[in-house]
Design a protein around this motif. Structure first.
Motif, PDB file in Angstrom:
ATOM      1  N   TYR A  97     -65.450 -63.874   6.380  1.00 21.75           N
ATOM      2  CA  TYR A  97     -64.609 -64.948   5.843  1.00 21.75           C
ATOM      3  C   TYR A  97     -65.382 -66.235   5.588  1.00 21.75           C
ATOM      4  CZ  TYR A  97     -64.303 -66.378  10.746  1.00 21.75           C
ATOM      5  OH  TYR A  97     -64.594 -66.747  12.016  1.00 21.75           O
ATOM      6  N   LYS A  98     -66.715 -66.113   5.657  1.00 24.65           N
ATOM      7  CA  LYS A  98     -67.517 -67.286   5.336  1.00 24.65           C
ATOM      8  C   LYS A  98     -68.295 -67.034   4.049  1.00 24.65           C
ATOM      9  CE  LYS A  98     -68.260 -69.079   9.982  1.00 24.65           C
ATOM     10  NZ  LYS A  98     -67.979 -70.488   9.716  1.00 24.65           N
ATOM     11  N   TYR A 109     -75.868 -74.415  12.654  1.00 25.54           N
ATOM     12  CA  TYR A 109     -74.719 -74.960  13.392  1.00 25.54           C
ATOM     13  C   TYR A 109     -74.973 -74.836  14.879  1.00 25.54           C
ATOM     14  CZ  TYR A 109     -70.033 -74.956  15.463  1.00 25.54           C
ATOM     15  OH  TYR A 109     -68.942 -75.183  16.255  1.00 25.54           O
ATOM     16  N   ARG A 118     -77.215 -79.126   7.112  1.00 23.16           N
ATOM     17  CA  ARG A 118     -77.477 -77.688   7.209  1.00 23.16           C
ATOM     18  C   ARG A 118     -77.021 -76.950   5.959  1.00 23.16           C
ATOM     19  NH1 ARG A 118     -72.916 -77.762  11.140  1.00 23.16           N
ATOM     20  NH2 ARG A 118     -71.278 -76.562  10.140  1.00 23.16           N
TER      21      ARG A 118
ATOM     22  N   ASP B   8     -67.193 -79.819  12.747  1.00 18.29           N
ATOM     23  CA  ASP B   8     -67.637 -78.429  12.639  1.00 18.29           C
ATOM     24  C   ASP B   8     -66.830 -77.506  13.519  1.00 18.29           C
ATOM     25  OD1 ASP B   8     -69.631 -78.737  10.768  1.00 18.29           O
ATOM     26  OD2 ASP B   8     -71.001 -79.527  12.274  1.00 18.29           O
ATOM     27  N   THR B   9     -66.544 -77.993  14.741  1.00 19.60           N
ATOM     28  CA  THR B   9     -65.740 -77.187  15.654  1.00 19.60           C
ATOM     29  C   THR B   9     -64.438 -76.808  14.991  1.00 19.60           C
ATOM     30  OG1 THR B   9     -66.640 -78.612  17.356  1.00 19.60           O
ATOM     31  CG2 THR B   9     -64.862 -77.139  18.007  1.00 19.60           C
ATOM     32  N   GLN B  11     -63.748 -76.906  11.812  1.00 19.02           N
ATOM     33  CA  GLN B  11     -63.996 -76.082  10.632  1.00 19.02           C
ATOM     34  C   GLN B  11     -64.034 -74.610  11.048  1.00 19.02           C
ATOM     35  OE1 GLN B  11     -65.633 -78.633   8.317  1.00 19.02           O
ATOM     36  NE2 GLN B  11     -64.586 -77.564   6.668  1.00 19.02           N
ATOM     37  N   GLU B  12     -64.729 -74.355  12.145  1.00 20.73           N
ATOM     38  CA  GLU B  12     -64.830 -72.981  12.642  1.00 20.73           C
ATOM     39  C   GLU B  12     -63.447 -72.452  13.006  1.00 20.73           C
ATOM     40  OE1 GLU B  12     -67.420 -70.762  13.091  1.00 20.73           O
ATOM     41  OE2 GLU B  12     -68.473 -72.175  11.785  1.00 20.73           O
ATOM     42  N   GLY B  15     -61.337 -71.825  10.003  1.00 21.33           N
ATOM     43  CA  GLY B  15     -61.779 -70.592   9.348  1.00 21.33           C
ATOM     44  C   GLY B  15     -61.202 -69.360  10.008  1.00 21.33           C
ATOM     45  N   SER B  16     -61.285 -69.301  11.335  1.00 18.60           N
ATOM     46  CA  SER B  16     -60.856 -68.078  12.006  1.00 18.60           C
ATOM     47  C   SER B  16     -59.335 -67.978  12.046  1.00 18.60           C
ATOM     48  CB  SER B  16     -61.456 -67.993  13.405  1.00 18.60           C
ATOM     49  OG  SER B  16     -60.729 -68.769  14.292  1.00 18.60           O
ATOM     50  N   LYS B  19     -58.255 -66.845   8.679  1.00 22.26           N
ATOM     51  CA  LYS B  19     -58.595 -65.451   8.418  1.00 22.26           C
ATOM     52  C   LYS B  19     -57.596 -64.516   9.094  1.00 22.26           C
ATOM     53  CE  LYS B  19     -61.663 -61.766   9.328  1.00 22.26           C
ATOM     54  NZ  LYS B  19     -62.230 -61.139  10.517  1.00 22.26           N
ATOM     55  N   ARG B 311     -62.746 -59.074  16.918  1.00 28.67           N
ATOM     56  CA  ARG B 311     -63.828 -59.943  16.477  1.00 28.67           C
ATOM     57  C   ARG B 311     -65.092 -59.761  17.289  1.00 28.67           C
ATOM     58  NH1 ARG B 311     -61.117 -65.526  16.762  1.00 28.67           N
ATOM     59  NH2 ARG B 311     -63.121 -66.290  16.087  1.00 28.67           N
ATOM     60  N   GLU B 314     -68.089 -59.888  15.192  1.00 30.83           N
ATOM     61  CA  GLU B 314     -68.383 -61.243  14.721  1.00 30.83           C
ATOM     62  C   GLU B 314     -69.010 -62.065  15.838  1.00 30.83           C
ATOM     63  OE1 GLU B 314     -64.971 -63.497  13.309  1.00 30.83           O
ATOM     64  OE2 GLU B 314     -66.045 -65.298  13.961  1.00 30.83           O
ATOM     65  N   GLN B 331     -64.895 -72.185  21.587  1.00 38.17           N
ATOM     66  CA  GLN B 331     -64.189 -71.927  20.337  1.00 38.17           C
ATOM     67  C   GLN B 331     -62.899 -71.156  20.585  1.00 38.17           C
ATOM     68  OE1 GLN B 331     -66.376 -69.929  17.240  1.00 38.17           O
ATOM     69  NE2 GLN B 331     -64.492 -69.748  16.056  1.00 38.17           N
TER      70      GLN B 331
END
Ligand SMILES: Nc1ncnc2c1ncn2[C@@H]1O[C@H](COP(=O)(O)OP(=O)(O)OP(=O)(O)O)[C@@H](O)[C@H]1O
Ligand SMILES: [Mg+2]
Lengths: 232, 414
Positions: A97-98, A109, A118, B8-9, B11-12, B15-16, B19, B311, B314, B331
């Motif tokens: 999904y990225k 990261y 980055r 960023d945290t 963002q992650e 994202g998940s 998904k 996951r 992943e 996370q």
């Protein structure tokens, strides 16, 4: 760079255990381009995983970059992987999904680099593997060769000392195999140590040194024609 | 803590979460439902409590009512089934014997009569009362005043009528005060108009006249139909009730064990039953709400566990790329907390919305006995905090699972 002596590894299977590596001695210096060959089940992946700190060995010693790897906790291992190692897998192992550029940026990261920086670096590396225009595509929109090149960009993005590749061309046709090998050669020319598992003689021929494994033991370890030519 | 403020945290996590849409939806619905139920149930219970409180609102809740019926036991030469009345003498005796316990005592006589004003008339209740009645059950006066001591002393022919009587007997806009109405062919001056309580109401539409006037006009002599008694604070009302009944039995030569001779109602006791019911309901609410919440949290944990399994690969990839166990744990926990928090907030919002709807429905419909169905904000905050805490705790399990396996085992997972 990598110094292995008397390395043993067994997998427990029920009550028994399967002795996979039966005393490996291997010394790889910085900047080498080594391929490992051997029949299926001979322990190639097992060896590579131990070298990559993804798995632990039972007996023997392993020094990575002069540091003895023993009873390492997962946090230290993670930091070492992030700092010294880059992985390329047969099945690419991109995060679905990225986008390509986000996948490439992921190791940075975990290094703690700011997002903008980055992503810029990741884009540079994608350009290097010729996929700049595909930066914002998801992995399932890419061909196998493209995926593997993304994976290579991801392995390189942290400027690791060692790149470990487990059958990087295993899922690719001969043309894409050549482009991937060209990339690995470029990497090696830049001074990175490259350690690659392969089944294909043509691939092994393009490396500088071939190590052959059989039943958990090294049966031969020789410099290839390419290696000899470069050494001159 | 720095990672919390790192874009960023998030963002992650974004994202998940994006998904895994189904998982996200299920989780959110689970917790949302729990909090929603808690808010609505607590609010409804509170509204009901408020409703009951209002029902008893303008009544002194420590009241006892006493009247006479017929004896059920022969005693001192009297046959069973004897009928008798309370008297003013009883009132005097009770007042002096129970001066410590009794706060207010209102003897009352009632009948019903035709009331006439010019060419309009109607049949209504007529009640002979003391001004003290106004203290036992506060009268809401639209015009004028209630009976006073002067009216009693002078046996004045005055009356306080109800709003409906006013509407029925008077022309619209007519000022009732100072006008005369005929009750049983006798002229009474109207001194007040009251609005009957729409909660507990013993009198209905009733024309109040002075007790002394009633006695004279209806020739009731010493007789008292019934009485209302309120107790002083700190008095054991049930004890007082039975003591008073015993005294009255003595005064009227009734067998002390006679169950039928006197009728009495202890309002405090009746209210106690209702409030007991409400307390029980609140308890049930808490029980149901908390159980649902816990179930919701477990649902989250369960789903997280499943996703962590899904996951694993992943997570293996991330670890190969240098993710430390801590960053993986952070996370997953943050995901769990984020989901529970979002769901909880949505639950509170929806719950409040429903309470709001209930409230507006209840206030436009007298039949719904709910008033101000609200929830305590601290209570909801505590529930919310518990939820987040449990969410974190439960997120820890899959987070831990995700990091104990060797990275290669995670990677090998298909
Ligand atoms: N996790 C494990 N548990 C048990 N046995 C394992 C495990 N991983 C590998 N093995 C066994 O160890 C042996 C060596 O496996 P390894 O993956 O190293 O072989 P390989 O040389 O990479 O083979 P291939 O060329 O097919 O990839 C095999 O017999 C395999 O079944
Ligand atoms: Mg293998």
């Amino acid at each position: 760079m990598i110094k292995i002596e008397g390395l043993h590894k067994s997998y427990p299977i029920g009550k028994d255990s399967l002795h996979v590596l039966k005393g490996i001695d291997l010394h790889i210096k910085e900047g080498e381009f080594v391929s490992i060959m051997g029949s299926s089940g001979s322990g190639k992946s097992t060896l590579l995983n131990i070298v990559g700190l993804l798995d632990v060995h039972d007996e023997g010693t392993y020094h990575l970059n002069g540091q003895l790897i023993k009873n390492m906790n997962e946090k230290k291992a993670a930091i070492l992987r992030n700092k010294f190692l880059g992985f390329i897998f047969q099945s690419f192992n991109l995060i679905s999904y990225k986008t390509a550029v986000e996948n490439v940026a992921l190791p940075l990261y975990y290094k703690g680099m700011a997002r903008k920086e980055r992503l810029q670096i990741a884009l540079d590396y994608l350009e290097k593997v010729g996929l700049k225009d595909w930066a914002n595509h998801l992995p399932n929109e890419l061909s196998g060769g493209q995926k593997q090149r993304v994976a290579i960009a991801r392995a390189l993005v942290t400027k690791p000392k060692v790149v470990l590749a487990d059958e990087p061309t295993g899922a690719l046709d001969s043309t894409t195999t050549d482009s991937v090998m060209d990339l690995l050669k470029d990497i090696n020319d830049e001074g990175m140590t490259v350690f690659v598992i392969t089944h294909e003689e043509e691939v092994a021929e393009q490396t500088k040194r071939v190590v052959r494994l059989k039943d958990g033991l090294i049966i031969s370890d020789e410099i290839t024609a390419v290696g000899k030519a470069k050494a001159v | 803590m720095k990672f919390l403020f790192d874009s960023d945290t998030w963002q992650e996590i974004y994202g998940s979460i994006r998904k895994n849409k189904i998982r996200t939806a299920i989780t959110i619905i689970g917790v949302l439902w729990g909090i929603f139920l808690l808010v609505v149930l607590l609010g409804a219970a509170r509204g009901m409590e408020n409703g009951f409180n209002k029902l008893f609102g303008n009544f002194a809740t420590n009241s006892v009512f006493v009247w006479t019926q017929a004896t059920d036991t022969p005693f001192k030469g009297f046959q069973e089934g004897r009928r008798f009345s309370l008297t003013m003498h009883d009132i005097e005796v009770l007042k002096s014997e129970y001066s410590d316990e009794i706060k207010l005592l209102a003897p009352r006589n009632q009948t019903s009569n035709l009331i006439v004003k010019d060419f309009k008339s109607g049949n209504f209740q007529v009640s002979g009362d003391y001004p003290v009645l106004d203290q036992i059950q506060k009268k809401q006066l639209l015009y004028g005043r209630f009976l006073n001591e002067n009216d009693i002393l002078s046996t004045a022919k005055v009356t306080v009528i109800s709003e409906d009587m006013y509407k029925q007997l008077f022309d619209k806009g007519e000022i009732p005060i100072g006008q005369y109405v005929k009750i049983n062919s006798i002229n009474y001056k109207v001194i007040g108009v009251y609005k009957p309580s729409n909660t507990i109401n013993f009198d209905g539409d009733c024309a109040y006249i002075p007790f002394t006037t009633f006695r004279k006009v209806y020739n009731t002599a010493n007789k008292v139909d019934w009485m209302m008694i309120t107790a002083n604070e700190g008095t054991n009302i049930e004890q007082m009730e039975s003591d008073i009944l015993l005294t009255l039995k003595g005064l009227h030569k009734v067998h002390p064990e006679d169950e039928r001779a006197f009728g009495s109602v202890n309002l405090g006791k009746e209210i106690g039953k209702v409030t007991g019911f409400i307390t029980g309901m609140q308890f049930l609410t808490w029980f149901v709400g908390i159980a649902t919440l816990i179930a919701g949290v477990f649902a989250i944990g369960n789903i997280l566990l499943i996703t962590v399994k899904e996951r694993t690969k992943e997570i293996g990839i991330r670890r190969a790329l240098g993710a430390t166990p801590k960053s993986i744990r952070q996370q997953i926990i943050l995901e769990s907390v984020f989901l529970t928090t979002t769901a909880g907030m949505l639950g509170i919002i929806f719950g409040s919305l429903i309470l709001f709807l209930i409230d507006s429905a209840a206030s436009s419909n007298e039949d719904i006995p709910l008033i101000n169905p609200t929830v305590n904000i601290p209570i909801i905050l505590i529930a919310f905090a518990t939820l987040i805490f449990l969410g974190t705790l439960i997120g820890l399990i899959p987070a831990h699972m995700a990091t104990v396996v060797k990275p290669i085992e995670a990677l090998r997972e298909e």
